[in-house]
Design a protein around this motif. Structure first.
Motif, PDB file in Angstrom:
ATOM      1  N   PRO A 171       0.706  -1.086   0.022  1.00  7.33           N
ATOM      2  CA  PRO A 171      -0.108   0.136   0.032  1.00  7.33           C
ATOM      3  C   PRO A 171       0.993   1.366   0.004  1.00  7.33           C
ATOM      4  O   PRO A 171       2.062   1.116   0.309  1.00  7.33           O
ATOM      5  CB  PRO A 171      -0.776  -0.151   1.343  1.00  7.33           C
ATOM      6  N   PRO A 172       0.075   2.280  -0.387  1.00  3.99           N
ATOM      7  CA  PRO A 172       1.257   3.642  -0.432  1.00  3.99           C
ATOM      8  C   PRO A 172       2.055   4.076   0.757  1.00  3.99           C
ATOM      9  O   PRO A 172       3.141   4.588   0.578  1.00  3.99           O
ATOM     10  CB  PRO A 172       0.165   4.668  -0.681  1.00  3.99           C
ATOM     11  N   GLU A 173       1.313   3.768   1.940  1.00  5.69           N
ATOM     12  CA  GLU A 173       2.117   4.155   3.259  1.00  5.69           C
ATOM     13  C   GLU A 173       3.451   3.528   3.556  1.00  5.69           C
ATOM     14  O   GLU A 173       4.298   3.854   3.911  1.00  5.69           O
ATOM     15  CB  GLU A 173       1.189   3.927   4.515  1.00  5.69           C
ATOM     16  N   MET A 174       3.419   2.194   2.527  1.00  6.45           N
ATOM     17  CA  MET A 174       4.752   1.566   3.005  1.00  6.45           C
ATOM     18  C   MET A 174       5.460   1.697   1.584  1.00  6.45           C
ATOM     19  O   MET A 174       6.661   2.183   1.786  1.00  6.45           O
ATOM     20  CB  MET A 174       4.455  -0.129   2.745  1.00  6.45           C
ATOM     21  N   PHE A 175       4.947   1.749   0.425  1.00 10.11           N
ATOM     22  CA  PHE A 175       5.859   2.112  -0.867  1.00 10.11           C
ATOM     23  C   PHE A 175       6.477   3.391  -0.668  1.00 10.11           C
ATOM     24  O   PHE A 175       7.632   3.760  -1.269  1.00 10.11           O
ATOM     25  CB  PHE A 175       4.773   1.989  -2.077  1.00 10.11           C
ATOM     26  N   PHE A 176       5.795   4.361  -0.265  1.00  9.64           N
ATOM     27  CA  PHE A 176       6.272   5.796  -0.134  1.00  9.64           C
ATOM     28  C   PHE A 176       7.273   5.970   0.676  1.00  9.64           C
ATOM     29  O   PHE A 176       7.898   7.162   0.778  1.00  9.64           O
ATOM     30  CB  PHE A 176       5.176   6.865   0.193  1.00  9.64           C
ATOM     31  N   LYS A 177       7.815   4.884   1.616  1.00 12.46           N
ATOM     32  CA  LYS A 177       8.853   5.100   2.417  1.00 12.46           C
ATOM     33  C   LYS A 177      10.106   5.093   1.766  1.00 12.46           C
ATOM     34  O   LYS A 177      11.304   5.530   1.927  1.00 12.46           O
ATOM     35  CB  LYS A 177       8.889   4.111   3.515  1.00 12.46           C
ATOM     36  N   ILE A 178      10.048   4.671   0.416  1.00 16.35           N
ATOM     37  CA  ILE A 178      11.422   4.337  -0.704  1.00 16.35           C
ATOM     38  C   ILE A 178      11.867   5.815  -1.087  1.00 16.35           C
ATOM     39  O   ILE A 178      10.804   6.410  -1.567  1.00 16.35           O
ATOM     40  CB  ILE A 178      10.915   3.382  -1.581  1.00 16.35           C
ATOM     41  N   VAL A 182       9.318   7.862  -6.675  1.00 18.26           N
ATOM     42  CA  VAL A 182       8.936   8.404  -7.976  1.00 18.26           C
ATOM     43  C   VAL A 182       9.263   7.840  -9.020  1.00 18.26           C
ATOM     44  O   VAL A 182       8.882   7.519 -10.305  1.00 18.26           O
ATOM     45  CB  VAL A 182       9.083  10.003  -7.948  1.00 18.26           C
ATOM     46  N   ASP A 183      10.932   7.842  -9.228  1.00 19.78           N
ATOM     47  CA  ASP A 183      11.481   7.312 -10.175  1.00 19.78           C
ATOM     48  C   ASP A 183      11.029   5.643 -10.504  1.00 19.78           C
ATOM     49  O   ASP A 183      10.986   5.415 -11.788  1.00 19.78           O
ATOM     50  CB  ASP A 183      12.968   7.289  -9.901  1.00 19.78           C
ATOM     51  N   MET A 184      10.740   5.265  -9.558  1.00 19.39           N
ATOM     52  CA  MET A 184      10.342   3.649  -9.865  1.00 19.39           C
ATOM     53  C   MET A 184       9.118   3.647 -10.226  1.00 19.39           C
ATOM     54  O   MET A 184       8.882   2.796 -11.371  1.00 19.39           O
ATOM     55  CB  MET A 184      10.241   2.840  -8.534  1.00 19.39           C
ATOM     56  N   LEU A 185       8.197   4.414  -9.834  1.00 20.67           N
ATOM     57  CA  LEU A 185       6.805   4.262 -10.561  1.00 20.67           C
ATOM     58  C   LEU A 185       6.761   4.865 -11.971  1.00 20.67           C
ATOM     59  O   LEU A 185       6.327   4.248 -12.947  1.00 20.67           O
ATOM     60  CB  LEU A 185       5.796   5.341  -9.730  1.00 20.67           C
ATOM     61  N   LEU A 193       2.286  -3.115 -20.677  1.00 18.12           N
ATOM     62  CA  LEU A 193       1.430  -4.090 -19.560  1.00 18.12           C
ATOM     63  C   LEU A 193       1.977  -4.271 -18.150  1.00 18.12           C
ATOM     64  O   LEU A 193       3.279  -4.595 -18.238  1.00 18.12           O
ATOM     65  CB  LEU A 193       0.946  -5.413 -20.142  1.00 18.12           C
ATOM     66  N   ILE A 194       1.257  -3.967 -17.347  1.00 18.82           N
ATOM     67  CA  ILE A 194       1.799  -4.319 -16.006  1.00 18.82           C
ATOM     68  C   ILE A 194       0.719  -5.461 -15.119  1.00 18.82           C
ATOM     69  O   ILE A 194      -0.261  -5.192 -15.176  1.00 18.82           O
ATOM     70  CB  ILE A 194       2.094  -3.051 -15.251  1.00 18.82           C
ATOM     71  N   GLY A 195       1.447  -6.544 -14.903  1.00 20.37           N
ATOM     72  CA  GLY A 195       0.657  -7.682 -14.203  1.00 20.37           C
ATOM     73  C   GLY A 195       1.026  -7.878 -12.789  1.00 20.37           C
ATOM     74  O   GLY A 195       2.206  -7.970 -12.409  1.00 20.37           O
ATOM     75  N   PHE A 196      -0.291  -8.377 -12.078  1.00 16.92           N
ATOM     76  CA  PHE A 196       0.002  -8.598 -10.591  1.00 16.92           C
ATOM     77  C   PHE A 196      -0.714 -10.100 -10.363  1.00 16.92           C
ATOM     78  O   PHE A 196      -1.582 -10.383 -11.193  1.00 16.92           O
ATOM     79  CB  PHE A 196      -0.441  -7.528  -9.927  1.00 16.92           C
ATOM     80  N   HIS A 197      -0.489 -10.389  -9.039  1.00 18.18           N
ATOM     81  CA  HIS A 197      -1.241 -11.858  -8.829  1.00 18.18           C
ATOM     82  C   HIS A 197      -2.519 -11.569  -8.233  1.00 18.18           C
ATOM     83  O   HIS A 197      -3.205 -12.277  -8.570  1.00 18.18           O
ATOM     84  CB  HIS A 197      -0.424 -12.427  -7.693  1.00 18.18           C
ATOM     85  N   THR A 198      -2.760 -10.344  -7.446  1.00 17.77           N
ATOM     86  CA  THR A 198      -4.243 -10.190  -7.007  1.00 17.77           C
ATOM     87  C   THR A 198      -4.800  -9.079  -7.149  1.00 17.77           C
ATOM     88  O   THR A 198      -3.922  -7.967  -7.511  1.00 17.77           O
ATOM     89  CB  THR A 198      -4.005 -10.522  -5.593  1.00 17.77           C
ATOM     90  N   PHE A 199      -6.188  -8.743  -7.122  1.00 13.98           N
ATOM     91  CA  PHE A 199      -6.552  -7.554  -6.890  1.00 13.98           C
ATOM     92  C   PHE A 199      -6.231  -6.470  -6.104  1.00 13.98           C
ATOM     93  O   PHE A 199      -5.933  -5.300  -6.255  1.00 13.98           O
ATOM     94  CB  PHE A 199      -8.201  -7.602  -7.087  1.00 13.98           C
ATOM     95  N   ILE A 200      -5.851  -6.925  -4.838  1.00 13.41           N
ATOM     96  CA  ILE A 200      -5.352  -6.049  -3.744  1.00 13.41           C
ATOM     97  C   ILE A 200      -3.915  -5.597  -4.354  1.00 13.41           C
ATOM     98  O   ILE A 200      -3.686  -4.138  -3.950  1.00 13.41           O
ATOM     99  CB  ILE A 200      -4.955  -7.038  -2.417  1.00 13.41           C
ATOM    100  N   ASP A 201      -3.254  -6.439  -4.959  1.00 14.13           N
ATOM    101  CA  ASP A 201      -1.871  -5.728  -5.400  1.00 14.13           C
ATOM    102  C   ASP A 201      -1.966  -4.707  -6.468  1.00 14.13           C
ATOM    103  O   ASP A 201      -1.450  -3.434  -6.352  1.00 14.13           O
ATOM    104  CB  ASP A 201      -1.025  -6.863  -5.934  1.00 14.13           C
ATOM    105  N   ARG A 202      -2.765  -5.019  -7.367  1.00 13.83           N
ATOM    106  CA  ARG A 202      -3.366  -3.919  -8.335  1.00 13.83           C
ATOM    107  C   ARG A 202      -3.859  -2.675  -7.857  1.00 13.83           C
ATOM    108  O   ARG A 202      -3.560  -1.470  -8.089  1.00 13.83           O
ATOM    109  CB  ARG A 202      -4.173  -4.531  -9.466  1.00 13.83           C
ATOM    110  N   LYS A 203      -4.671  -2.929  -6.704  1.00 13.04           N
ATOM    111  CA  LYS A 203      -5.263  -1.756  -6.174  1.00 13.04           C
ATOM    112  C   LYS A 203      -4.457  -0.844  -5.346  1.00 13.04           C
ATOM    113  O   LYS A 203      -3.869   0.459  -5.699  1.00 13.04           O
ATOM    114  CB  LYS A 203      -6.442  -2.130  -5.145  1.00 13.04           C
ATOM    115  N   ASN A 204      -3.236  -1.604  -4.793  1.00 17.17           N
ATOM    116  CA  ASN A 204      -1.978  -1.034  -3.858  1.00 17.17           C
ATOM    117  C   ASN A 204      -1.371   0.060  -5.101  1.00 17.17           C
ATOM    118  O   ASN A 204      -0.901   1.166  -4.772  1.00 17.17           O
ATOM    119  CB  ASN A 204      -1.442  -1.842  -3.159  1.00 17.17           C
TER     120      ASN A 204
END
Length: 479
Positions: A171-178, A182-185, A193-204
């Motif tokens: 989730p954003p509160e964890m990812f934004f600690k890096i 911004v460069d990564m995103l 195409l960007i693929g994920f395992h779950t809907f939760i991963d994609r939502k995050n």
């Protein structure tokens, strides 16, 4: 002619040199195993690191020949020791891995790690440029390559690209600690195409992206949505990875029954803090305390494969885990019964299939996992349909197959112990019904289904559309 170029951090073969001798090993890991299953029958060019810091002509030839045995054209990228330490152990496994699995305390934000991550992504882009043809499609795998498409475009490579993340997205509160978030995103958003395992991963992921650009359909139930960024449309999809069902089902036909006279609870894990190993032993200890009637009647067979990541967290985990094994066996064990049968190392496949077929329970206890394929392998091999899958609700697999399993919270020691008891006492009819539905699901949504879903979404192609091509790039022209 159209080819499929696969990019991963490591190749399916790993080279080691000792006293001038070159030896070849099969690379470990679920990613390599999954890709080998989906890409079998000589259908891809594969680019990655092969274990060496310098690719001599002799090593290149060895890799090339081994690749043909596996059915691939392999092109190795050379990485120096400093690059390996800062790219693999540093940024990839010392920042992304712990943060994306919600273990913030293990993250180490060193500037030299980021510099290596940038450098290695550029290096991979350089080799891809030398190998790629204008009609090729590029399929990139995992968290090592968030920046790759940006450098491919800067190098003039305009081919279509697809990316699949094999771990969770936080989730954003964890990812934004890096610090370099911004460069990564921005790098990721250069993929088609960007693929994920779950809907939760994609939502995050989409919630993180919304900080850069307006995003709709964050909570969409559609498997694939589109977002717009810099006048480009990017597909973002949910593609739960799977296994080669037919292969495991076939191997199980002649599997030998393990020499255990008790009911078997099976655990197959890698030594990693994400796998819930310590929590598993604590729950099993509580089960033995609460249900003494199962003493001498049940055994936890727990295999723990060494981790290729050389980090101190894993050394500490191993000590704590083995201390708990000794404590449980010392407290509850007898002359004729050892409650925990601990195996440190990888179980040979023939023996593993035997455990899969005959184990009464398979226990996946991850505290955070992208998917975890152990449960699917167990079900595909459980041809007698007598087993029960105990599955952590924090494994990605829970969102896909949870209804056919007994879901557990690894942090709930008492609740997990009760789930073990329920699995052991479950009526045979219910066991068979759950396992049959689980096997039918995995049979339908197998590894080929996964691969074709991604390739069709990204490129309008199937695996079968990429026949083996002999017109390879000459070896001396690559890095």
């Amino acid at each position: 002619m159209e080819r499929l170029l696969v990019v991963s951090a490591i190749l399916p073969v790993h080279i080691t040199k000792e006293n001038g001798d070159i030896s070849v090993k099969v690379s470990p890991g679920g990613l390599v195993t999954a890709l080998k299953q989906v890409l079998q029958n000589k259908k891809a060019v594969w680019i990655g690191w092969a274990g060496v810091d310098r690719v001599s002509p002799k090593i290149r030839e060895v890799i090339h020949l081994e690749g043909k045995k596996e059915g691939f054209l392999l092109y190795p990228v050379a990485l120096t020791r400093e690059e390996r330490e800062n790219f693999f152990d540093g940024f990839s496994n010392g920042i992304i891995w712990p943060l994306f699995h919600t273990f913030q305390a293990y993250a180490r934000f060193q500037p030299e790690y980021w510099k290596a991550y940038v450098s290695v992504n550029r290096k991979f882009a350089g080799l891809i440029k030398k190998v790629v043809s204008k009609n090729d499609f590029i399929w990139v795998h995992d968290y090592h390559f968030f920046l790759l498409p940006e450098y491919l475009k800067k190098a003039g490579v305009k081919n279509k690209t697809a990316f699949f993340l094999h771990i969770p997205f936080p989730p954003p509160e964890m990812f934004f600690k890096i610090p370099w978030r911004v460069d990564m995103l921005r790098g990721l958003l250069e993929y088609d195409l960007i693929g994920f395992h779950t809907f939760i991963d994609r939502k995050n992921f989409l919630e993180c992206v919304s900080e850069l650009t307006p995003v709709k359909n964050v909570n969409s139930e559609k498997p694939v949505v589109q977002i717009k960024y810099k006048n480009r449309r990017i597909k973002v999809g949910v593609f739960p990875i799977s296994i080669d069902f037919d292969r495991y089902n076939h191997l199980a036909q002649n599997a030998k029954k393990p020499d255990h006279r008790t009911k078997i609870i099976l655990g197959i894990d890698r030594l990693d803090y994400t796998k819930g190993l310590v929590q598993k032993l604590k729950a099993y200890r509580y089960f033995l305390e609460k249900y003494p009637q199962y003493h001498c009647k049940v055994k936890l067979v727990q295999a723990v494969a060494p981790n290729i990541k050389k980090l101190p967290e894993y050394d500490r985990l191993k000590v704590e885990f083995e201390h708990l094994v000794s404590e449980i066996n010392g407290t509850f064990g007898t002359d004729r019964w050892t409650p925990v049968h601990y195996i440190y190392g990888r179980i040979p496949e023939e023996k593993l299939i035997g455990y899969y077929r005959y184990a009464d329970i398979c226990w996946v206890n991850s505290v955070k996992d992208g998917m975890n394929l152990v449960g699917k392998e167990y079900a595909a091999s459980n041809i007698d349909e007598t087993g029960v899958l105990l599955l952590s609700e924090f494994a990605g697999a829970a969102t896909e197959i949870g209804e056919y399993t007994l879901l557990v919270n690894p942090y709930d020691i008492e609740g997990t112990a009760s789930a073990i008891y329920r699995a052991l006492t479950m009526p045979q009819k219910e066991k068979k019904s759950r396992m049959k539905q689980l096997r039918d699901h995995i049979r339908r949504y197998n590894i080929k289904w996964w691969g074709n879903c991604i390739l069709q979404t990204a490129f309008g192609k199937k695996i079968e559309d990429f026949p083996f091509m002999e017109n390879e790039i000459p070896l001396h022209e690559t890095l």
